[in-house]
Write a protein that holds these residues in place. Structure first.
Motif, PDB file in Angstrom:
ATOM      1  N   PRO A  82     106.197  48.686   5.271  1.00 10.29           N
ATOM      2  CA  PRO A  82     106.894  47.040   5.532  1.00 10.29           C
ATOM      3  C   PRO A  82     106.386  46.383   4.915  1.00 10.29           C
ATOM      4  N   ALA A  83     105.414  46.189   4.719  1.00  9.15           N
ATOM      5  CA  ALA A  83     104.435  45.658   3.577  1.00  9.15           C
ATOM      6  C   ALA A  83     105.169  45.811   2.043  1.00  9.15           C
ATOM      7  N   ALA A  84     104.503  47.419   2.191  1.00 10.86           N
ATOM      8  CA  ALA A  84     105.272  47.666   0.357  1.00 10.86           C
ATOM      9  C   ALA A  84     106.717  47.582   0.283  1.00 10.86           C
ATOM     10  N   ARG A  85     107.382  47.537   1.251  1.00 18.02           N
ATOM     11  CA  ARG A  85     108.857  47.443   1.362  1.00 18.02           C
ATOM     12  C   ARG A  85     109.187  45.703   0.593  1.00 18.02           C
ATOM     13  N   ARG A  86     108.667  44.997   1.557  1.00 15.97           N
ATOM     14  CA  ARG A  86     108.905  44.026   1.093  1.00 15.97           C
ATOM     15  C   ARG A  86     107.752  43.553  -0.113  1.00 15.97           C
TER      16      ARG A  86
END
Length: 161
Positions: A82-86
């Motif tokens: 999720p953090a990298a996707r953001r």
């Protein structure tokens, strides 16, 4: 949840898009009928149709960006945490906003070139008027992508092959 004015703006976009599509279809049908049955036609129908298709394409693209239904490569977000996707979402939306802003700038340059030596488009309408679709369409898409960069990325959809 978008506010009332945003929903009204979206509705106005949809109505404008549908009205333009209906007008282009009606214009084409009238032109076909005139040529087929009366062996004549409307002199202004061809250039108006071409300009209408340009406006329709850019308004359609603007509508697609609203719902994140534009062409996108979504293989990477499926495998990122999720953090990298953001982070990838912010970079992609910001880069696309910059590209659209560049296209709007170039479109404005084309409009200015056309204004220097205007040619009649349709009686009483200079040739640069339909070309306003380029800076307006791409400019609004740039704004929409820039605003999307601040939003949360949509969850990747699982699609069956």
């Amino acid at each position: 949840m978008p506010g009332r004015w945003v929903r009204r703006l979206h509705l106005a976009e949809d109505v404008l898009l549908a009205t333009l599509l209906a007008a282009l279809l009606l214009l084409a049908l009238v032109q076909i009928g005139l040529r087929l049955f009366l062996d004549t036609g409307l002199a202004w129908a061809e250039p108006a149709g071409r300009a209408g298709v340009l406006w329709l394409a850019l308004l359609g693209a603007l509508g697609a960006t609203r719902g994140h239904r534009h062409i996108a490569i979504d293989a990477l977000p499926r495998v990122l945490p999720p953090a990298a996707r953001r982070a990838a979402w912010i970079i992609a939306q910001a880069a696309t906003a910059v590209l659209c802003a560049g296209m709007a700038w170039l479109g404005w340059g084309l409009v200015q070139l056309e204004r220097e030596v205007p040619m009649p488009f349709i009686a009483g309408v200079p040739s640069w008027v339909p070309m306003l679709a380029l800076p307006l369409g791409f400019g609004l898409m740039a704004v929409r992508f820039a605003l999307a960069a601040a939003d949360e990325p949509p969850e990747p959809e699982d699609r069956e092959p």
